[in-house]
Design a protein around this motif. Structure first.
Motif, PDB file in Angstrom:
ATOM      1  N   SER A  85      44.167  24.516  49.716  1.00  0.00           N
ATOM      2  CA  SER A  85      43.544  25.417  48.581  1.00  0.00           C
ATOM      3  C   SER A  85      44.164  26.626  48.581  1.00  0.00           C
ATOM      4  CB  SER A  85      42.035  25.296  48.965  1.00  0.00           C
ATOM      5  OG  SER A  85      41.941  25.965  50.285  1.00  0.00           O
ATOM      6  N   HIS A  86      44.991  27.230  49.389  1.00  0.00           N
ATOM      7  CA  HIS A  86      45.581  28.395  49.510  1.00  0.00           C
ATOM      8  C   HIS A  86      46.984  28.649  48.801  1.00  0.00           C
ATOM      9  CE1 HIS A  86      42.751  29.155  53.193  1.00  0.00           C
ATOM     10  NE2 HIS A  86      43.307  28.111  53.264  1.00  0.00           N
ATOM     11  N   ILE A  87      46.718  29.869  48.063  1.00  0.00           N
ATOM     12  CA  ILE A  87      47.870  30.017  47.252  1.00  0.00           C
ATOM     13  C   ILE A  87      48.934  30.706  48.103  1.00  0.00           C
ATOM     14  CG2 ILE A  87      48.440  31.685  45.285  1.00  0.00           C
ATOM     15  CD1 ILE A  87      45.801  31.223  44.144  1.00  0.00           C
ATOM     16  N   ILE A  88      50.267  30.010  47.984  1.00  0.00           N
ATOM     17  CA  ILE A  88      51.239  30.752  48.782  1.00  0.00           C
ATOM     18  C   ILE A  88      51.957  31.857  47.869  1.00  0.00           C
ATOM     19  CG2 ILE A  88      53.745  30.209  49.772  1.00  0.00           C
ATOM     20  CD1 ILE A  88      52.341  27.365  50.319  1.00  0.00           C
ATOM     21  N   SER A  89      52.395  31.504  46.362  1.00  0.00           N
ATOM     22  CA  SER A  89      53.069  32.402  45.623  1.00  0.00           C
ATOM     23  C   SER A  89      52.799  31.767  44.085  1.00  0.00           C
ATOM     24  CB  SER A  89      54.592  32.358  45.819  1.00  0.00           C
ATOM     25  OG  SER A  89      54.929  30.947  45.490  1.00  0.00           O
ATOM     26  N   ALA A  90      53.123  32.743  43.256  1.00  0.00           N
ATOM     27  CA  ALA A  90      52.907  32.542  41.663  1.00  0.00           C
ATOM     28  C   ALA A  90      54.085  33.137  41.018  1.00  0.00           C
ATOM     29  CB  ALA A  90      51.562  33.117  41.063  1.00  0.00           C
ATOM     30  N   LYS A  91      54.489  32.593  39.912  1.00  0.00           N
ATOM     31  CA  LYS A  91      55.636  33.081  39.092  1.00  0.00           C
ATOM     32  C   LYS A  91      55.211  34.402  38.137  1.00  0.00           C
ATOM     33  CE  LYS A  91      58.650  29.838  40.413  1.00  0.00           C
ATOM     34  NZ  LYS A  91      59.843  30.181  40.921  1.00  0.00           N
ATOM     35  N   ALA A  92      54.049  34.236  37.935  1.00  0.00           N
ATOM     36  CA  ALA A  92      53.508  35.579  36.976  1.00  0.00           C
ATOM     37  C   ALA A  92      52.174  35.645  36.886  1.00  0.00           C
ATOM     38  CB  ALA A  92      53.968  35.000  35.449  1.00  0.00           C
ATOM     39  N   ILE A  93      51.736  36.935  36.462  1.00  0.00           N
ATOM     40  CA  ILE A  93      50.448  37.282  36.336  1.00  0.00           C
ATOM     41  C   ILE A  93      50.179  37.804  35.003  1.00  0.00           C
ATOM     42  CG2 ILE A  93      50.218  37.834  38.859  1.00  0.00           C
ATOM     43  CD1 ILE A  93      50.218  41.036  37.928  1.00  0.00           C
ATOM     44  N   GLN A  94      48.807  37.651  34.557  1.00  0.00           N
ATOM     45  CA  GLN A  94      48.511  38.103  33.332  1.00  0.00           C
ATOM     46  C   GLN A  94      47.261  39.122  33.365  1.00  0.00           C
ATOM     47  OE1 GLN A  94      48.697  35.018  29.886  1.00  0.00           O
ATOM     48  NE2 GLN A  94      47.244  34.525  31.243  1.00  0.00           N
ATOM     49  N   LEU A  95      47.632  40.264  32.419  1.00  0.00           N
ATOM     50  CA  LEU A  95      46.341  41.251  32.192  1.00  0.00           C
ATOM     51  C   LEU A  95      46.258  41.318  30.685  1.00  0.00           C
ATOM     52  CD1 LEU A  95      48.200  44.097  34.335  1.00  0.00           C
ATOM     53  CD2 LEU A  95      46.488  42.648  35.020  1.00  0.00           C
ATOM     54  N   PHE A  96      44.646  41.593  30.216  1.00  0.00           N
ATOM     55  CA  PHE A  96      44.523  41.602  29.111  1.00  0.00           C
ATOM     56  C   PHE A  96      43.613  43.028  28.547  1.00  0.00           C
ATOM     57  CE2 PHE A  96      44.732  37.142  30.187  1.00  0.00           C
ATOM     58  CZ  PHE A  96      45.326  36.677  29.059  1.00  0.00           C
ATOM     59  N   TRP A  97      44.048  43.708  27.718  1.00  0.00           N
ATOM     60  CA  TRP A  97      43.133  44.656  27.165  1.00  0.00           C
ATOM     61  C   TRP A  97      42.715  44.485  25.845  1.00  0.00           C
ATOM     62  CZ3 TRP A  97      47.832  44.968  29.646  1.00  0.00           C
ATOM     63  CH2 TRP A  97      47.981  45.951  31.151  1.00  0.00           C
ATOM     64  N   TYR A  98      41.555  44.880  25.606  1.00  0.00           N
ATOM     65  CA  TYR A  98      40.823  44.446  24.322  1.00  0.00           C
ATOM     66  C   TYR A  98      40.435  45.889  23.604  1.00  0.00           C
ATOM     67  CZ  TYR A  98      40.195  40.073  26.596  1.00  0.00           C
ATOM     68  OH  TYR A  98      40.345  38.936  27.282  1.00  0.00           O
ATOM     69  N   LEU A  99      40.942  45.831  22.323  1.00  0.00           N
ATOM     70  CA  LEU A  99      40.861  46.950  21.273  1.00  0.00           C
ATOM     71  C   LEU A  99      39.481  46.894  20.397  1.00  0.00           C
ATOM     72  CD1 LEU A  99      44.427  48.064  20.315  1.00  0.00           C
ATOM     73  CD2 LEU A  99      43.255  48.677  22.465  1.00  0.00           C
ATOM     74  N   GLU A 100      38.899  47.930  20.211  1.00  0.00           N
ATOM     75  CA  GLU A 100      37.801  48.109  19.323  1.00  0.00           C
ATOM     76  C   GLU A 100      38.085  47.663  17.866  1.00  0.00           C
ATOM     77  OE1 GLU A 100      34.361  47.322  18.821  1.00  0.00           O
ATOM     78  OE2 GLU A 100      34.177  48.623  20.452  1.00  0.00           O
TER      79      GLU A 100
END
Length: 786
Positions: A85-100
């Motif tokens: 259940s432990h994460i060793i690594s990841a290839k990518a991450i995501q970020l989101f911004w929401y506009l009005e």
């Protein structure tokens, strides 16, 4: 990157001026990997000193954001490698911004005053600056931005890039037409004639572009970018048919009469093929997919205009060209007269090549045009064979005897039966889907974005459940709770629902213990609940009436997780909508941005079948009207069905999904298959003799025109392989397959079928033509089979 946007260095406008807020005056709506740290850089520095400090935080499966919502690991991280259940690594991450939301007609922000001194005023401006800043940050990390209009902007940029392949394709086809139509002679080269024909084809496309500029209701889409290549092939094919018919007439006739006879010969053929193409495309306009409607509209109008130009403009140019040749004037420089005389009597006609053991078949076959026109053919076989061309010679002396041999014909029938059976099986395995990266040009930042997005294959998506237009009585509240429970029990839905009603019950029981929750139709308690700091993020989830006395709508937020195949996502979407129908007494419905994509995927296969049936049925009716015999129309439709079946099998082998590109190609295949097969079927009805002799004469007389048109189509579409977007390569593979399969049915299957069960030739009135002594007059009296 987040700090750059938040500090206002993007277009000199801070994100806090533009972002959608959880409630008026509240913080911006963020989402993504930084939820683990509350999107707070100061907090991040406090808890993270080394890379190893991050792993325990992101490995927590129950981690929540600042508002108590669960953080889904597969949504914020891609390409995760786990040890238990432990994460060793990841290839990518995501970020989101929401506009009005912003004012769509003007594109301006409602939160910025008109006198705002900064240069940025529209959402599109800020989005472009956003992309620019994110790409600049690649100096220290690989970042791949995507905004609302990224796809449409990048698709539009590809239109300008693809002008070069279009220009090269036209140059190649012009060169081929000049070589194919003319001879190595200053007088007979036909360069001007070829250019005049290309001028008509280009004008048929220019009128469509003008229509798009004047009428805003018709959009130019990426699907339509292939039209110049298609119309190029169709138009050149008609040119070859007319010119070859012209060359089959007697050179001793006046130019006007020769062109008139040529148009009588070729006009019926190109009319049949053009009308069937036009009808097929216009019936494609019935599609519910907008891009398919636009594509079919463009193609239908272009084919119609090309037909008009061929029978009016190109034939007029042929008359002028014939007069120029008779006057021994140099091609391209008609003001100069050639010194060598132009010898009309040495020009062979196409019929001179139809020979049997050294004896011209013209002695026993009549080539019928209509009720009162016959071809006058020369009896000089040796000279005709010398000048007739290697292609005609091969078709008559090599290909026709081979394909019409009894053993070959039986093998062809057996082969096609087996081939169609295997293709039908392959056609049932075709996949449906939308591949967005196929639409953007190579080298676009979106290609990198879509490549990285594949790490998030197991990413879920949010589903908003909207409740509206009902009274929030205790009875309806119970039904609303039942809806929520049924959604959670449907599968593929995470149990961590973000629903204001669930948290409201907890808040009320803690705030007012040992009391019954009152009827929330009067929202006094709801307002108190929404004012608490830990629940203020629900303000966007509850909508009040203008007088703030009643709730008019609210929503619950679910997470759809773990569904990878599109068909499973579609099935789950239908299950959720069935729950909505089940509780019809409280109007509600599920909504997700993904549903727009899934609905398109869902209708692709039914749309493809519907469009093919409508277009195919319409083409059959037109073929019955214009073809000289109903059996020929039936054979043509069978060939079209075979081509489409084989084409779908090719899609399965090539891993091409059912989408707007492939549906457009399938509709296009009807038109191209009609062209190749109708020419053969129509010419077969004009020849007399036994079925074998008629097929042999058809392949020899019409085969060169069909092959020339097919080769010019190949030259036109070969540049698709060099288009900027992968969609062009898909089109190239589809169109090449269409051309090859149509030739396979038109040059192999249809001649064999006609040799077995072809209908009788047309019956025409007898008429005696007069001409020079060297010409043989062909009438029904000369035909032993009449």
């Amino acid at each position: 990157v987040e700090a750059t946007f938040d500090n206002g260095t993007v277009g000199d406008v801070g994100l806090d001026h533009l972002c959608a807020k959880r409630f008026p005056g509240g913080p911006c709506l963020y989402d993504g990997f930084l939820d683990y740290f509350g999107f707070n850089y100061t907090y991040f520095k406090q808890v993270v000193n080394t890379d190893e400090d991050i792993l325990p935080i992101v490995s927590n499966p129950d981690a929540q954001n600042a508002y108590g919502a669960k953080i889904f690991q597969d949504n914020v991280m891609g390409g995760i490698v786990r040890n238990s259940s432990h994460i060793i690594s990841a290839k990518a991450i995501q970020l989101f911004w929401y506009l009005e939301d912003f004012d769509e007609p003007t594109g301006t922000f409602p939160l910025l005053p008109p006198t705002w001194p900064k240069p940025i005023r529209t959402l599109k401006d800020w989005e472009r600056d956003f992309v620019s800043v994110a790409l600049q940050e690649r100096n220290f990390t690989d970042s791949f931005p995507f905004v609302k209009d990224s796809l449409s902007d990048e698709v539009n940029t590809s239109i300008g890039k693809d002008l070069i392949p279009i220009a090269v394709a036209y140059v190649l086809v012009v060169g081929y037409v000049v070589l194919a139509l003319g001879e190595r002679d200053l007088v007979q080269s036909k360069v001007l004639l070829a250019l005049s024909g290309m001028f008509g084809i280009l004008h048929s496309i220019n009128y469509i572009l003008l229509w798009i500029l004047l009428y805003d209701g018709i959009k130019f889409t990426v699907v339509a970018q292939v039209i110049p290549f298609i119309i190029l092939g169709v138009g050149v094919d008609d040119m070859f048919i007319i010119v070859n018919s012209y060359e089959a007439t007697s050179p001793n006739l006046p130019p006007d009469e020769r062109v008139g006879i040529a148009l009588a010969m070729a006009g019926s053929t190109i009319t049949v093929t053009s009308m069937t193409d036009i009808v097929a495309f216009f019936f494609g306009c019935l599609s519910s997919i907008a891009s398919i409607r636009y594509f079919c509209f463009y193609c239908g109008v272009c084919v119609f205009l090309d037909y008009v130009y061929q029978v009016i403009w190109f034939t007029a140019c042929m008359v002028l060209n014939s007069r120029r040749e008779r006057g021994r004037r140099v091609d391209c420089v008609p003001c100069i007269r050639a010194k060598t005389a132009y010898r009309i009597e040495n020009i062979p006609s196409e019929r001179d090549l139809l020979v049997d053991d050294g004896k011209p078949l013209a002695d026993k076959l009549t080539y019928d045009l209509n009720e009162d026109i016959k071809i006058v053919a020369s009896a000089k076989f040796a000279d005709a064979l010398k000048r007739g061309g290697i292609v005609r010679w091969i078709l008559y002396h090599v290909y026709s005897p081979f394909i019409l041999h009894t053993v070959t014909r039986i093998c062809v029938i057996i082969f096609f039966i087996a081939f169609i059976g295997v293709a039908a099986w392959g056609a049932t395995n075709v996949k449906d889907g939308i591949v967005f990266e196929d639409l953007v040009p190579s080298g676009s930042y979106l290609q990198d974005f879509y490549d990285v997005e594949k790490y998030f294959d197991s990413m879920g998506f949010t589903v908003d459940w909207i409740f509206r237009d009902f009274s929030y009585t205790n009875q309806n509240i119970q039904l609303m709770s039942n809806v929520t429970q049924d959604v959670l029990d449907s599968g593929w839905i995470d149990p961590n629902v973000q629903f204001w009603w669930v948290d409201f019950q907890k808040w009320y029981n803690e705030t007012y213990p040992n009391t019954t929750i009152p009827d929330i139709g009067t929202p006094a308690y709801i307002n108190m609940f929404l004012q608490t700091p830990e629940h203020e993020h629900y303000r966007r989830d509850v909508a009040f009436s203008a007088d703030n006395r009643t709730i008019i709508a609210s929503k619950a937020l679910f997470w759809n997780i773990g569904i990878i195949p599109s068909n499973e996502k579609i099935r789950n979407m239908e299950e959720l909508r069935a729950i909505s129908d089940k509780y019809s007494s409280i109007p509600s419905y599920p909504y997700s941005w993904w549903y727009r994509v899934l609905e398109r995927i869902q209708i692709m296969l039914p749309e493809a079948v519907k469009n093919m049936l409508f277009a195919g049925g319409a083409v059959f009716v037109v073929a019955l009207i214009f073809m000289p015999h109903p059996l020929i129309a039936f054979y043509i439709m069978c060939c079209i069905a075979i081509v489409d079946t084989l084409l779908v099998a090719v899609m399965t082998i090539g891993n091409i999904e059912i989408n707007v590109l492939s549906i457009a190609s399938l509709i296009l295949s009807i038109g191209l298959a009609v062209d190749y097969n109708a020419h053969i079927g129509h010419a077969f009805m004009k020849h007399r003799g036994t079925r074998i002799e008629r097929v042999r004469a058809t392949l020899t007389s019409m085969g060169t025109s069909v092959l020339s048109g097919a080769f010019s189509t190949f030259l036109g579409i070969v540049m698709l392989n060099f288009g900027s977007a992968p969609a062009f390569k898909i089109y190239f593979n589809m169109l090449i397959s269409i051309c090859l399969l149509s030739l396979l049915t038109g040059f192999v299957l249809l001649p064999v079928v006609l040799s077995f069960i072809g209908p009788s030739p047309l019956q025409v009135k007898k008429r005696l033509n007069t001409n020079t002594e060297k010409d043989v007059i062909l009438t029904n009296d000369d035909d032993p089979y009449s």
